[in-house]
Design a protein around this motif. Structure first.
Motif, PDB file in Angstrom:
ATOM      1  N   UNK A 152      81.391  59.133  85.723  1.00 44.53           N
ATOM      2  CA  UNK A 152      82.602  59.289  84.939  1.00 44.53           C
ATOM      3  C   UNK A 152      83.553  58.162  85.341  1.00 44.53           C
ATOM      4  N   UNK A 153      83.878  57.328  84.387  1.00 44.10           N
ATOM      5  CA  UNK A 153      84.764  56.175  84.655  1.00 44.10           C
ATOM      6  C   UNK A 153      84.223  55.345  85.810  1.00 44.10           C
ATOM      7  N   UNK A 154      82.920  55.061  85.765  1.00 40.81           N
ATOM      8  CA  UNK A 154      82.224  54.242  86.772  1.00 40.81           C
ATOM      9  C   UNK A 154      82.181  54.879  88.155  1.00 40.81           C
ATOM     10  N   UNK A 155      82.508  56.173  88.233  1.00 40.31           N
ATOM     11  CA  UNK A 155      82.457  56.891  89.517  1.00 40.31           C
ATOM     12  C   UNK A 155      81.333  57.919  89.466  1.00 40.31           C
TER      13      UNK A 155
ATOM     14  N   UNK B   7      89.660  71.761  86.725  1.00 43.16           N
ATOM     15  CA  UNK B   7      89.375  72.668  85.615  1.00 43.16           C
ATOM     16  C   UNK B   7      88.108  72.245  84.879  1.00 43.16           C
ATOM     17  N   UNK B   8      87.920  70.911  84.728  1.00 47.27           N
ATOM     18  CA  UNK B   8      86.751  70.429  83.993  1.00 47.27           C
ATOM     19  C   UNK B   8      86.500  68.956  84.284  1.00 47.27           C
ATOM     20  N   UNK B   9      85.347  68.473  83.833  1.00 46.33           N
ATOM     21  CA  UNK B   9      84.998  67.047  83.840  1.00 46.33           C
ATOM     22  C   UNK B   9      84.556  66.671  82.426  1.00 46.33           C
ATOM     23  N   UNK B  10      84.854  65.446  82.029  1.00 44.62           N
ATOM     24  CA  UNK B  10      84.413  64.913  80.744  1.00 44.62           C
ATOM     25  C   UNK B  10      83.532  63.690  81.005  1.00 44.62           C
ATOM     26  N   UNK B  11      82.355  63.672  80.409  1.00 32.48           N
ATOM     27  CA  UNK B  11      81.472  62.521  80.590  1.00 32.48           C
ATOM     28  C   UNK B  11      80.539  62.445  79.387  1.00 32.48           C
ATOM     29  N   UNK B  12      79.831  61.311  79.275  1.00 36.54           N
ATOM     30  CA  UNK B  12      78.930  61.112  78.146  1.00 36.54           C
ATOM     31  C   UNK B  12      77.529  61.629  78.482  1.00 36.54           C
ATOM     32  N   UNK B  13      77.039  62.537  77.647  1.00 35.27           N
ATOM     33  CA  UNK B  13      75.673  63.063  77.785  1.00 35.27           C
ATOM     34  C   UNK B  13      75.389  63.920  76.570  1.00 35.27           C
ATOM     35  N   UNK B  14      74.129  64.107  76.274  1.00 38.03           N
ATOM     36  CA  UNK B  14      73.749  64.985  75.176  1.00 38.03           C
ATOM     37  C   UNK B  14      73.504  66.387  75.716  1.00 38.03           C
ATOM     38  N   UNK B  15      73.800  67.391  74.911  1.00 37.39           N
ATOM     39  CA  UNK B  15      73.581  68.756  75.363  1.00 37.39           C
ATOM     40  C   UNK B  15      72.093  69.062  75.477  1.00 37.39           C
TER      41      UNK B  15
END
Length: 257
Positions: free
Chosen positions: A149-152, A181-189
Motif C-alpha cells: 500500500x503506497x509502496x509500503x 479501521x481499514x486498509x485500501x489496496x489494489x487486488x481482485x476479490x
C-alpha cells in the motif's frame, strides 16, 4: 499461478509460544508439563511455560499473553471453565485444551471455543497427537495477509480481518481488534478468495469476503458479523454459501481423546 499468489499473500508469523498449564494437583501439572514440553521441543518450537498448581496464582496471570492452554476443569473451588472464559475473552485466538477426569463437563467447552477435551486416564496415549493438532490449529490462527500500500509492505494478522470489500479495482480490508479501521489496496476479490477461503473466509456476495470466525447470523439475503456489521448475501448462491459455512463450522467441533 494461483498457488504462487497464495504464497505471496499469506504467510505464517514466526512461531514462538506462551503456554499455560494449570491443574491443582502438583503431580498432574508436572506430568502434563513433561509431556507437553517434550512434544513441543520435538517440533523445534520456541516456547515459554507458565505452570500453575496453586489457584491463588491465577489472579496474577496476564491472560493476553497465552497462545496455548491446557486446563483442568475441576480444581476444587475454582472452575476451569471460568478460567477458560477469562482466557478466551482476553485472547480469542488462544487454543484451549481441557484436561480432566470428568466427561460430563465436555459440553462446556463449546462456550469458550475449546479445541479438544482430554481424559487424564488416557494422557500418554492421546495427548501427543492432540498437541500436534493444537499446534496446527495455532499456526492456522496466526497467519498474516501481506500486501503493498503506497509502496509500503503491510502485514495484517488473519484474526484482525473482519471482512474484505471489493470496490471496482480497490480492495477494502475492514479490521477488528486493530488500531486501524481499514486498509485500501489494489487486488481482485477473486485473488483474495482463492488465497483466503482455505483458512476460513467465505465469499457471501460478489463484493464481500467475510471471516467466518466473526459470523453471528447467516440467513437468506444477509449476514451479520461482530461489531453489528450487516452485509448482503447472494440470494442466488445462498444454498451453497450456507453449506460452506455449515461445513466450516462443523470442522471446528472438538472431540474427546
Amino acid at each position: 499461478m494461483k498457488e504462487n499468489s497464495q504464497n505471496q499473500l499469506i504467510r505464517r508469523r514466526r512461531l514462538s509460544m506462551q503456554i499455560l498449564v494449570c491443574d491443582d494437583n502438583p503431580y498432574m501439572v508436572n506430568r502434563l508439563f513433561d509431556l507437553i514440553q517434550h512434544q513441543i521441543s520435538l517440533q523445534g518450537i520456541s516456547s515459554t511455560f507458565s505452570i500453575v498448581s496453586n489457584t491463588d496464582d491465577l489472579h496474577n496471570l496476564d491472560y493476553t499473553a497465552f497462545d496455548l492452554a491446557f486446563l483442568d476443569v475441576d480444581m476444587g473451588e475454582y472452575n476451569g471453565v471460568d478460567l477458560a472464559r477469562k482466557l478466551h475473552a482476553a485472547r480469542p485466538d488462544a487454543v484451549i485444551v481441557f484436561v480432566t477426569n470428568f466427561i460430563e463437563y465436555a459440553p462446556s467447552g463449546y462456550e469458550v471455543n475449546a479445541f479438544r477435551y482430554v481424559l487424564k486416564n488416557t494422557l500418554e496415549e492421546t495427548l501427543p497427537e492432540i498437541i500436534l493438532l493444537a499446534l496446527d490449529e495455532y499456526k492456522k490462527r496466526h497467519r498474516v495477509v501481506s500486501f503493498s500500500m503506497a509502496s509500503e509492505n503491510i502485514d495484517v494478522p488473519v484474526e484482525n480481518i473482519l471482512y474484505l470489500e471489493s470496490n471496482h479495482r480497490t480492495m477494502i480490508m475492514h479490521l477488528i481488534n486493530h488500531p486501524r479501521k481499514d486498509f485500501h489496496f489494489y487486488a481482485s476479490i477473486t485473488l483474495m478468495e482463492d488465497a483466503l477461503s482455505p483458512i476460513g473466509f467465505l465469499r457471501v456476495h460478489k463484493s464481500y469476503l467475510v471471516n467466518m470466525e466473526y459470523i453471528e447470523i447467516l440467513q437468506y439475503g444477509k449476514v451479520r458479523l461482530k461489531n453489528s456489521v450487516e452485509l448482503p448475501v447472494s440470494k442466488n448462491n445462498y444454498t451453497e454459501i450456507k453449506q460452506q459455512y455449515i461445513s466450516w463450522r462443523g470442522g471446528l467441533r472438538w472431540n474427546i481423546g
